[in-house]
Scaffold this active site. Structure first.
Site, PDB file in Angstrom:
ATOM      1  N   GLY A   1       0.836  -1.205   0.000  1.00 32.13           N
ATOM      2  CA  GLY A   1       0.000   0.000   0.000  1.00 32.13           C
ATOM      3  C   GLY A   1       0.862   1.243   0.000  1.00 32.13           C
TER       4      GLY A   1
ATOM      5  N   GLY B   1      -0.357   4.509   0.217  1.00 30.47           N
ATOM      6  CA  GLY B   1      -1.128   5.682   0.636  1.00 30.47           C
ATOM      7  C   GLY B   1      -0.233   6.511   1.530  1.00 30.47           C
ATOM      8  N   PHE B   2      -0.838   7.192   2.489  1.00 34.19           N
ATOM      9  CA  PHE B   2      -0.029   8.073   3.347  1.00 34.19           C
ATOM     10  C   PHE B   2       0.979   7.286   4.179  1.00 34.19           C
ATOM     11  CE2 PHE B   2      -3.655  10.902   2.569  1.00 34.19           C
ATOM     12  CZ  PHE B   2      -2.957  12.015   2.142  1.00 34.19           C
ATOM     13  N   GLY B   3       0.523   6.176   4.794  1.00 29.96           N
ATOM     14  CA  GLY B   3       1.417   5.401   5.653  1.00 29.96           C
ATOM     15  C   GLY B   3       2.548   4.787   4.858  1.00 29.96           C
TER      16      GLY B   3
ATOM     17  N   GLU C   1     -18.457  17.737   3.764  1.00 24.96           N
ATOM     18  CA  GLU C   1     -17.801  18.385   2.612  1.00 24.96           C
ATOM     19  C   GLU C   1     -18.629  18.179   1.344  1.00 24.96           C
ATOM     20  OE1 GLU C   1     -13.193  17.733   4.147  1.00 24.96           O
ATOM     21  OE2 GLU C   1     -14.064  16.332   2.745  1.00 24.96           O
TER      22      GLU C   1
ATOM     23  N   ASP D   1      -4.764   3.401   8.695  1.00 23.93           N
ATOM     24  CA  ASP D   1      -6.175   3.098   8.956  1.00 23.93           C
ATOM     25  C   ASP D   1      -6.420   1.628   9.287  1.00 23.93           C
ATOM     26  OD1 ASP D   1      -6.764   5.695   8.468  1.00 23.93           O
ATOM     27  OD2 ASP D   1      -7.985   5.358   6.671  1.00 23.93           O
TER      28      ASP D   1
ATOM     29  N   ALA E   1      -4.870  11.218   7.978  1.00 20.33           N
ATOM     30  CA  ALA E   1      -3.609  11.158   7.245  1.00 20.33           C
ATOM     31  C   ALA E   1      -2.375  11.398   8.137  1.00 20.33           C
ATOM     32  CB  ALA E   1      -3.650  12.146   6.089  1.00 20.33           C
TER      33      ALA E   1
HETATM   34  C1  LIG Z   1     -12.926  10.920   1.247  1.00 24.54           C
HETATM   35  C2  LIG Z   1     -11.888  10.959   2.328  1.00 24.54           C
HETATM   36  C3  LIG Z   1     -11.562  12.191   2.900  1.00 24.54           C
HETATM   37  C4  LIG Z   1     -10.598  12.249   3.905  1.00 24.54           C
HETATM   38  N1  LIG Z   1     -10.265  13.484   4.421  1.00 24.54           N
HETATM   39  C5  LIG Z   1      -9.268  13.563   5.315  1.00 24.54           C
HETATM   40  C6  LIG Z   1      -8.829  14.837   5.778  1.00 24.54           C
HETATM   41  O1  LIG Z   1      -9.389  15.881   5.398  1.00 24.54           O
HETATM   42  N2  LIG Z   1      -7.788  14.887   6.643  1.00 24.54           N
HETATM   43  C7  LIG Z   1      -7.145  13.742   7.071  1.00 24.54           C
HETATM   44  O2  LIG Z   1      -6.181  13.832   7.816  1.00 24.54           O
HETATM   45  N3  LIG Z   1      -7.561  12.524   6.671  1.00 24.54           N
HETATM   46  C8  LIG Z   1      -8.587  12.395   5.795  1.00 24.54           C
HETATM   47  N4  LIG Z   1      -9.000  11.164   5.364  1.00 24.54           N
HETATM   48  C9  LIG Z   1      -8.407   9.954   5.961  1.00 24.54           C
HETATM   49  C10 LIG Z   1      -7.051   9.653   5.366  1.00 24.54           C
HETATM   50  O3  LIG Z   1      -7.093   9.762   3.967  1.00 24.54           O
HETATM   51  C11 LIG Z   1      -6.658   8.254   5.811  1.00 24.54           C
HETATM   52  O4  LIG Z   1      -6.618   8.232   7.222  1.00 24.54           O
HETATM   53  C12 LIG Z   1      -5.301   7.865   5.254  1.00 24.54           C
HETATM   54  O5  LIG Z   1      -5.337   7.846   3.849  1.00 24.54           O
HETATM   55  C13 LIG Z   1      -4.865   6.504   5.776  1.00 24.54           C
HETATM   56  O6  LIG Z   1      -3.637   6.180   5.223  1.00 24.54           O
HETATM   57  P1  LIG Z   1      -3.237   4.670   4.962  1.00 24.54           P
HETATM   58  O7  LIG Z   1      -1.835   4.698   4.473  1.00 24.54           O
HETATM   59  O8  LIG Z   1      -3.568   3.847   6.139  1.00 24.54           O
HETATM   60  O9  LIG Z   1      -4.230   4.170   3.804  1.00 24.54           O
HETATM   61  P2  LIG Z   1      -4.532   4.800   2.368  1.00 24.54           P
HETATM   62  O10 LIG Z   1      -4.011   6.188   2.255  1.00 24.54           O
HETATM   63  O11 LIG Z   1      -5.961   4.540   2.131  1.00 24.54           O
HETATM   64  O12 LIG Z   1      -3.648   3.902   1.381  1.00 24.54           O
HETATM   65  C14 LIG Z   1      -3.904   2.555   1.178  1.00 24.54           C
HETATM   66  C15 LIG Z   1      -3.197   2.155  -0.108  1.00 24.54           C
HETATM   67  O13 LIG Z   1      -3.196   0.743  -0.201  1.00 24.54           O
HETATM   68  C16 LIG Z   1      -3.541   0.349  -1.505  1.00 24.54           C
HETATM   69  N5  LIG Z   1      -4.153  -0.981  -1.374  1.00 24.54           N
HETATM   70  C17 LIG Z   1      -5.292  -1.313  -0.738  1.00 24.54           C
HETATM   71  N6  LIG Z   1      -5.487  -2.646  -0.777  1.00 24.54           N
HETATM   72  C18 LIG Z   1      -4.449  -3.152  -1.455  1.00 24.54           C
HETATM   73  C19 LIG Z   1      -4.077  -4.477  -1.823  1.00 24.54           C
HETATM   74  N7  LIG Z   1      -4.810  -5.541  -1.475  1.00 24.54           N
HETATM   75  N8  LIG Z   1      -2.954  -4.653  -2.534  1.00 24.54           N
HETATM   76  C20 LIG Z   1      -2.192  -3.597  -2.901  1.00 24.54           C
HETATM   77  N9  LIG Z   1      -2.480  -2.318  -2.568  1.00 24.54           N
HETATM   78  C21 LIG Z   1      -3.595  -2.107  -1.848  1.00 24.54           C
HETATM   79  C22 LIG Z   1      -4.489   1.423  -1.994  1.00 24.54           C
HETATM   80  O14 LIG Z   1      -4.506   1.467  -3.410  1.00 24.54           O
HETATM   81  C23 LIG Z   1      -3.877   2.669  -1.356  1.00 24.54           C
HETATM   82  O15 LIG Z   1      -2.942   3.272  -2.211  1.00 24.54           O
HETATM   83  C24 LIG Z   1      -9.971  11.062   4.360  1.00 24.54           C
HETATM   84  C25 LIG Z   1     -10.319   9.829   3.790  1.00 24.54           C
HETATM   85  C26 LIG Z   1     -11.268   9.784   2.776  1.00 24.54           C
HETATM   86  C27 LIG Z   1     -11.620   8.452   2.160  1.00 24.54           C
END
Ligand SMILES: Cc1cc2nc3c(=O)[nH]c(=O)nc-3n(C[C@H](O)[C@H](O)[C@H](O)COP(=O)(O)OP(=O)(O)OC[C@H]3O[C@@H](n4cnc5c(N)ncnc54)[C@H](O)[C@@H]3O)c2cc1C
Length: 415
Positions: free
Chosen positions: A9, A11-13, A169, A298, A313
């Site tokens: 993944g 994403g942010f993490g 929003e 998350d 994030a």
């Molecule tokens: C609509 C929306 C608005 C938001 N607004 C805010 C805000 O204003 N401020 C804030 O701080 N936070 C906000 N958040 C929350 C924030 O985006 C999340 O807390 C953050 O993205 C979590 O980061 P993460 O790295 O855990 O997961 P994510 O950023 O969701 O990244 C997960 C990654 O894993 C990949 N992935 C998933 N499953 C698989 C798999 N099986 N195999 C390979 N890759 C995979 C995905 O493609 C993605 O790139 C918002 C979230 C959403 C959905």
């Protein structure tokens, strides 16, 4: 041999973990099912035609190109085999690891009613945002073709289910589209009369904020023309509207912003999960019995951390950095201290000049909070070009009240 770190993944993490490992004596593989890192906080802007998709996303390969020790792979992780220290992809390929960081985030939860999903899309990916934008803009198109006001009304009713930050929003922006963007463009109806309803099961919106701020958020929404229904759990969603107990709200466009479920990849680890499917991790983010596996963002729940770490994030970024540093520590046989989340505050925007913000005990609302929201989001966007594009688009939208990303491809199936 150089230790191999696999990050699932980006994403942010995942991205912040990978960046922290730049130049470190490890080989890093970053695997994502998409080719882009997505700035989810601005997804609602794509869903409401304020920004185009590329403005809030960046190719992962380009973002990490300068890190020689990183290989980027596009693929879908299906399962983690802890015993064999391998990740299994959807096409049967396996990737072995010495250290694993699982950062696959979360998706929507319809609370056991997955049959609602086709009628009420959620907002998590760029595809979701483009689908919502298509439904909203084409509903106005369909309304113009309808001569009977009674049959036109459901096309001009937009329901958002869930009063968290995303729901607020979206509802605020739908109201702005109806009031400002589309003004003067239709002949058979007045877009300003479109109805935007935000439905929330709890007795206030923005429940993550203190009651005074969430009340200000509700008042700002209503000033925009949004009808806010509180304490109204949804009991049914179908192609023609939403059921709220005995009450029925007819609408052709419904958006789901109510529930979140952790990535199903967490369940394949075979370790305890909470009710939302989050992996219960130790204070150092490792999973029980496997110091080489860390779960972040998350997807992770740290029961020992009080107050609880929010699913936002900054928390995912901090966990990403911590996980990377603790892997490097472990290579030097050092024991890391527990993860501590540093709270830099929370911001939610409601519409033009409207937002709320909270920094410890310090609270802000209205224009100053909105300005702060704007600066923070431009600052944290990934990529210089994206920052410039978003800044220009927002400045244009602010002065003209226009939303330029209104070209939709494809149709609504129900038109
Ligand atoms: C609509 C929306 C608005 C938001 N607004 C805010 C805000 O204003 N401020 C804030 O701080 N936070 C906000 N958040 C929350 C924030 O985006 C999340 O807390 C953050 O993205 C979590 O980061 P993460 O790295 O855990 O997961 P994510 O950023 O969701 O990244 C997960 C990654 O894993 C990949 N992935 C998933 N499953 C698989 C798999 N099986 N195999 C390979 N890759 C995979 C995905 O493609 C993605 O790139 C918002 C979230 C959403 C959905």
């Amino acid at each position: 041999m150089t230790p191999h770190v696999v990050i699932l993944g980006c994403g942010f993490g995942g991205l912040f973990a990978a960046r922290t490992l730049a130049g470190a004596p490890v080989r890093v593989t970053v695997l994502d099912r998409t080719n882009h890192h997505l700035f989810q906080p601005l997804l609602y802007q794509v869903a409401t035609a304020g920004l185009s998709a590329p403005a809030i996303a960046a190719p992962i390969r380009a973002v990490l190109a300068s890190q020689d020790n990183v290989t980027v792979l596009m693929g879908d992780a299906q399962r983690v085999d802890l015993a064999r220290r391998a990740v299994l992809l959807e096409d049967g390929e396996q990737i072995g690891y010495d250290h694993l960081i699982v950062a696959t985030g979360a998706a929507h939860s319809y609370f056991g009613h997955d049959d609602w999903a086709p009628h009420a899309p959620g907002l998590k990916t760029l595809e979701d945002a483009l689908e919502i934008r298509r439904r909203v803009l084409l509903a106005f198109e369909r309304a113009e073709r309808e001569s009977d006001p009674a049959r036109r009304a459901p096309w001009l009713t937009f329901i958002v289910i869930g009063g968290g930050a995303t729901g607020v929003e979206l509802a605020g922006m739908f109201a702005e589209i109806a009031r400002h963007t589309l003004h003067g463009e239709f002949r058979r109806f007045e877009p300003r009369n479109a109805r935007v309803v935000l439905v929330e099961a709890a007795d206030h919106v923005l429940t993550a904020y203190p009651p005074e701020l969430s009340e200000k958020g509700r008042a700002q929404l209503e000033r925009l023309g949004v009808t806010v229904w509180l304490g109204r759990p949804v009991t049914g969603v179908d192609a023609d509207g939403v059921q709220l107990g005995a009450d029925r709200l007819a609408a052709k466009t419904v958006v789901w912003a109510a529930g979140v479920a952790a990535s199903p990849l967490g369940a394949t680890l075979g370790v305890p999960l909470d009710r939302a499917g989050r992996v219960i991790v130790q204070p150092d983010l490792t999973v029980p019995g496997h110091p080489e596996v860390r779960v972040i963002g998350d997807l992770a729940l740290i029961p020992s951390h009080q107050p609880p770490v929010p699913g936002i994030a900054p928390a995912a970024k901090q966990m990403g950095r911590y996980a990377a540093v603790s892997i490097l520590n472990s290579l030097e046989k050092k024991q890391p201290g527990p993860f501590r989340y540093r709270d830099y505050g929370m911001l939610a925007t409601i519409g033009r000049n409207k937002a709320i913000a909270m920094f410890g005990r310090f609270q802000l609302s209205g224009y100053p909070a909105w300005l702060l929201w704007l600066v923070a989001h431009i600052f944290f966007l990934i990529g210089f070009r994206n920052r410039v594009v978003v800044l220009v688009d927002w400045a244009w939208a602010y002065w003209t009240l226009q939303r330029y990303a209104r070209i939709v491809l494809g149709r609504r199936k129900d038109i």
